[in-house]
Design an enzyme around this catalytic site. Structure first.
Site, PDB file in Angstrom:
ATOM      1  N   ARG A 128     -16.952 -27.224   3.431  1.00 56.92           N
ATOM      2  CA  ARG A 128     -16.011 -28.166   2.827  1.00 56.92           C
ATOM      3  C   ARG A 128     -16.703 -29.303   2.096  1.00 56.92           C
ATOM      4  O   ARG A 128     -16.032 -30.174   1.565  1.00 56.92           O
ATOM      5  CB  ARG A 128     -15.061 -28.692   3.906  1.00 56.92           C
ATOM      6  CG  ARG A 128     -14.057 -27.637   4.340  1.00 56.92           C
ATOM      7  CD  ARG A 128     -13.032 -28.185   5.295  1.00 56.92           C
ATOM      8  NE  ARG A 128     -13.618 -28.530   6.561  1.00 56.92           N
ATOM      9  CZ  ARG A 128     -13.803 -27.667   7.567  1.00 56.92           C
ATOM     10  NH1 ARG A 128     -13.435 -26.428   7.435  1.00 56.92           N
ATOM     11  NH2 ARG A 128     -14.352 -28.062   8.687  1.00 56.92           N
ATOM     12  N   GLY A 166     -16.423 -22.861  16.360  1.00 54.13           N
ATOM     13  CA  GLY A 166     -16.773 -21.672  17.140  1.00 54.13           C
ATOM     14  C   GLY A 166     -16.131 -21.606  18.507  1.00 54.13           C
ATOM     15  O   GLY A 166     -16.445 -20.729  19.304  1.00 54.13           O
ATOM     16  N   ASP A 196      -3.960 -24.386  20.991  1.00 54.16           N
ATOM     17  CA  ASP A 196      -4.900 -24.547  19.875  1.00 54.16           C
ATOM     18  C   ASP A 196      -4.544 -25.760  19.019  1.00 54.16           C
ATOM     19  O   ASP A 196      -4.821 -25.806  17.830  1.00 54.16           O
ATOM     20  CB  ASP A 196      -4.959 -23.271  19.000  1.00 54.16           C
ATOM     21  CG  ASP A 196      -6.104 -23.292  17.989  1.00 54.16           C
ATOM     22  OD1 ASP A 196      -7.087 -24.015  18.216  1.00 54.16           O
ATOM     23  OD2 ASP A 196      -6.004 -22.592  16.965  1.00 54.16           O
ATOM     24  N   LYS A 206      -2.690 -31.111  14.343  1.00 57.26           N
ATOM     25  CA  LYS A 206      -1.931 -29.866  14.370  1.00 57.26           C
ATOM     26  C   LYS A 206      -0.614 -29.973  15.132  1.00 57.26           C
ATOM     27  O   LYS A 206       0.346 -29.289  14.795  1.00 57.26           O
ATOM     28  CB  LYS A 206      -2.780 -28.773  15.042  1.00 57.26           C
ATOM     29  CG  LYS A 206      -3.796 -28.079  14.153  1.00 57.26           C
ATOM     30  CD  LYS A 206      -4.415 -26.945  14.974  1.00 57.26           C
ATOM     31  CE  LYS A 206      -5.418 -26.135  14.197  1.00 57.26           C
ATOM     32  NZ  LYS A 206      -6.017 -25.086  15.075  1.00 57.26           N
ATOM     33  N   ASN A 250      -3.225 -28.913   8.870  1.00 60.74           N
ATOM     34  CA  ASN A 250      -4.574 -28.482   9.216  1.00 60.74           C
ATOM     35  C   ASN A 250      -5.579 -29.337   8.449  1.00 60.74           C
ATOM     36  O   ASN A 250      -5.285 -30.468   8.078  1.00 60.74           O
ATOM     37  CB  ASN A 250      -4.717 -26.978   8.954  1.00 60.74           C
ATOM     38  CG  ASN A 250      -5.758 -26.331   9.847  1.00 60.74           C
ATOM     39  OD1 ASN A 250      -6.936 -26.612   9.736  1.00 60.74           O
ATOM     40  ND2 ASN A 250      -5.318 -25.472  10.762  1.00 60.74           N
ATOM     41  N   VAL A 302      -8.740 -20.374   5.483  1.00 61.86           N
ATOM     42  CA  VAL A 302      -8.163 -19.554   6.553  1.00 61.86           C
ATOM     43  C   VAL A 302      -7.226 -18.455   6.056  1.00 61.86           C
ATOM     44  O   VAL A 302      -7.372 -17.284   6.395  1.00 61.86           O
ATOM     45  CB  VAL A 302      -7.410 -20.463   7.554  1.00 61.86           C
ATOM     46  CG1 VAL A 302      -6.739 -19.625   8.629  1.00 61.86           C
ATOM     47  CG2 VAL A 302      -8.380 -21.438   8.173  1.00 61.86           C
TER      48      VAL A 302
HETATM   49 CA    CA Z   1      -9.103 -23.587  17.203  1.00 64.29          CA
END
Ligand code: CA
Length: 702
Positions: free
Chosen positions: A137, A197, A321, A348, A408, A559
């Site tokens: 980014r 990750g 998440d 989120k 996001n 994504v």
């Molecule tokens: Ca995640």
């Protein structure tokens, strides 16, 4: 290179060096430069350290934006997807493309000055498996250097004038499935980086600050505590450990900081946005409950030592998440007659937070989109009031926002003149169900396995959109009243970040390939340009010699382009056909839009001789979970990697093994999977063909 050209270029090199040694970073970038809101350039990821992405430039404004036209462009033929914010300093533009290649170009005409290629495709080996093609980014500038990252975990300092490597440091454990997609953050002679990750194995999140000149580590802050038996690194870890239960360290805990770093010069404080849990499901990660600090939080740190100062957790005990890695924007607000130095944050979980930077205390929080997991945020406690059942306590539950969030990483911008924040918003409902998960025996995935599982410990699936319901939107939000001022619904859920300017304009590229300028106060479309390819990167603006430019990397990425699915596939963007470009607009621009092939939706290959075996296909579906990161859910690709349903290669056992097991396409970014057996490969082929047949049965014409 021909001998003739090489000779000419040797002569030219001298001239070019003289030309640019005077201009490249003649201004040395320091804290004052990075905090200067009056700058006419774009020196940092969020333009300045406030991360507002607001420019005081107003040559291009609501009254004349209809005259905005392409001034220059640069084809980027080796790029795949582009997600970066370009930076502009002293007439030079720096940006990252695919495979972490960094370019420096003349910001007035796009002439290449230098390029740095870390050869990450060749060097990152098997870890490419986890470092899919999302790209980087952006870069950072400090003093006379450019800082960049690689997807396999390196932080690299380059000379801004030559692009030559000055130092590099490996910031992650190379035995773990970690990657870097975010831009480094510079402040006070240091450069900070985290990583992603969480979903790929048992990892423990942290951020590290390095000396900007030497690359020597200055400090590291862990986001989640380790095993208490090993002793705690600091008091903050000891405090955090009290909010965990069970043996969380066996699962890593998560919290990876892959985006959302802000340096606050006024309070001399660093804020980091932190990630979700590893695994997502708290019942596995921390079976006795608990808030699980410092997951899904804004953590304030001492920028010199990395010492903990305060935190605000947006989603205590997260299990969906719902990370808090989104922008942390600094703004001066007047709330109830009082001047407030505020943080604006739209993570989120769907709530818009206003936090007092002086105290770290929550001022207000309201949902900026549909939210079903919590009814409100209790302002006394600062905690969400959860909706019973939302944690899939006893049965499957449909929740909004989903794992992509209500917002996001695509940048929110804040315009201090309109007082509004502009949020690219995602509207999705997802089902979470852990009925089939054995919570006692669940193990974190091992990325070196033939078919590593997703590190969530919960089954999750996106619900179909209701007919006519909004998928995505761009909205203007008033952080003082905590109310929406305007909203424009968009045809696709995932859309890139925004730019605000003093010309009463809001710029945004879109997934459907439209670059749009809205009136900042009303949301009315004032200008629109079809660029011929989906956009994933945010625009920037800058001024040189009296001309204001608006620049945008056009290259369907990030994504949605990677994980695909029908919504992405229907857009018809294909990296093998469409040309990625850097496009720069101005009021003096004279160019017509360069051509692009029309979008075309992938048509699965008809292969009547390939008879799908149901059992093979079912096994193949599990293995394909890893492939889906680039080739798309249900094998429906989003445009960043081939749609395997269309591929004749799937029909050949040998060709398939050559690519998937033996790495014949490694140089193009396709990792090799030597651990896959003949039976694994066969299962994969049957699953892919099953998906092709399914699509053909639904729509034989394609
Ligand atoms: Ca995640």
């Amino acid at each position: 290179m021909t001998r003739f050209y090489s000779h000419i270029s040797a002569i030219l090199t001298v001239t070019i060096t003289i030309l640019y040694s005077a201009s490249v970073l003649a201004q040395s970038i320091d804290d004052a430069a990075l905090a200067d809101e009056s700058s006419t350039e774009w020196l940092a990821h969020g333009r300045t350290q406030s991360e507002q992405r607001f420019s005081p430039l107003d040559q291009i404004n609501a009254a004349n934006v209809t005259n905005l036209k392409l001034d220059w462009f640069l084809d980027l033929p080796t790029a795949v997807g582009l997600a970066a914010t370009p930076l502009v300093s002293d007439g030079v533009m720096y940006f990252t493309g695919s495979h972490n290649v960094v370019s420096a170009v003349n910001a007035r005409n796009g002439k290449l000055i230098w390029q740095f290629d870390p050869k990450v495709g060749e060097n990152s080996g098997d870890r490419m498996k986890v470092a899919f093609l999302h790209g980087s980014r952006g870069v950072a500038l400090w003093n006379d250097k450019v800082y960049t990252v690689t997807r396999d975990g390196y932080l690299i300092a380059l000379s801004a004038s030559t692009g030559k490597e000055v130092w590099r440091v490996l910031t992650v454990d190379p035995t773990k499935a970690l990657y870097i997609s975010g831009a480094p953050k510079v402040f006070k002679g240091k450069v900070l980086i985290g990583n992603g990750g969480t979903e790929n194995g048992g990892t423990r999140g942290y951020v590290t600050a390095y000396d900007a000149e030497t690359g020597k580590q200055v400090w590291r802050f862990f986001i989640v505590p380790g095993n208490p038996a090993d002793g705690f690194e600091d008091k903050a870890q000891e405090m955090a450990a009290k909010t965990w239960t069970g043996q969380w360290w066996k699962y890593g805990g998560g919290g990876n900081a892959w985006h959302g770093f802000t340096y606050d010069e006024e309070f001399d404080t660093l804020y980091i946005g932190t990630g979700n849990g590893a695994p997502w499901n708290r019942k596995v990660r921390s079976p006795g409950g608990g808030d699980n600090l410092f997951l899904c939080s804004i953590v304030a740190l001492d920028p010199d030592t990395g010492e903990y100062r305060w935190h605000y957790q947006t989603t205590p005990g997260e299990t969906w998440d719902y990370n808090s890695n989104m922008d942390i924007v600094l703004a001066d607000l007047k709330i109830a007659g009082k001047n407030v130095k505020a943080i604006l944050h739209a993570p989120k979980n769907g709530f818009f937070y206003v936090i007092d930077r002086a105290t770290g205390k929550l001022i207000s929080a309201e949902p900026f989109t549909d939210v079903s997991w919590a009814s409100k945020i209790d302002l006394k406690t600062g905690r969400p009031v959860e909706v019973p059942g939302a944690r899939y306590e006893k049965e499957a539950v449909i929740v909004t926002p989903g794992p992509l969030g209500g917002h996001n990483w695509p940048s929110m911008s804040f315009n201090p003149e309109t007082g509004l924040a502009y949020i690219p918003t995602i509207h999705q409902y997802w089902k979470y169900d852990d009925d089939a998960v054995d919570k006692e025996s669940w193990q974190p995935p091992n990325w070196q396995d033939a078919a590593p599982i997703h590190g969530s410990a919960v089954d999750f699936e996106q619900m179909d959109y209701e007919p006519g319901a909004a998928r995505g939107s761009i909205q203007a939000w008033d952080p003082i009243t905590q109310k929406r001022v305007w909203q424009r619904e968009l045809p696709v859920s995932w859309n890139p970040g925004t730019l605000s300017t003093s010309g009463d304009l809001l710029f945004q590229g879109r997934a459907d390939g439209e670059f749009v300028a809205y009136h900042a106060l009303t949301g009315k479309t004032l200008w629109q340009s079809t660029v011929g390819l989906g956009i994933a990167a945010p625009p920037i603006t800058y001024s040189i010699k009296g001309r204001q430019y608006v620049a945008l990397l056009v290259g369907w990425g990030s994504v949605m382009a990677a994980v695909g699915g029908k919504e992405a596939s229907d857009l018809g963007w294909d990296y093998r056909k469409h040309i990625r470009r850097l496009m720069v607009f101005s009021l003096s621009g004279k160019l017509d839009m360069p051509s692009q092939p029309p979008p075309t939706v992938a048509v699965p290959l008809t292969a009547p001789f390939f008879e799908v075996d149901k059992d093979f296909a079912t096994t193949g579906e599990d293995i394909f979970g890893q492939c889906a990161w680039c080739h798309g859910g249900a094998a429906i690709a989003g445009g960043l990697a081939p749609d395997l349903r269309t591929s004749p290669m799937i029909l050949s056992e040998e060709a398939f093994a050559d690519v998937v097991r033996n790495g014949a396409k490694r140089a193009f970014g396709m990792p090799s999977y030597p651990a896959l057996s003949d039976s694994h490969l066969n299962s994969l082929r049957h699953y892919i063909r099953e998906q092709a047949d399914l699509a053909l049965a639904q729509d034989p014409g394609g």
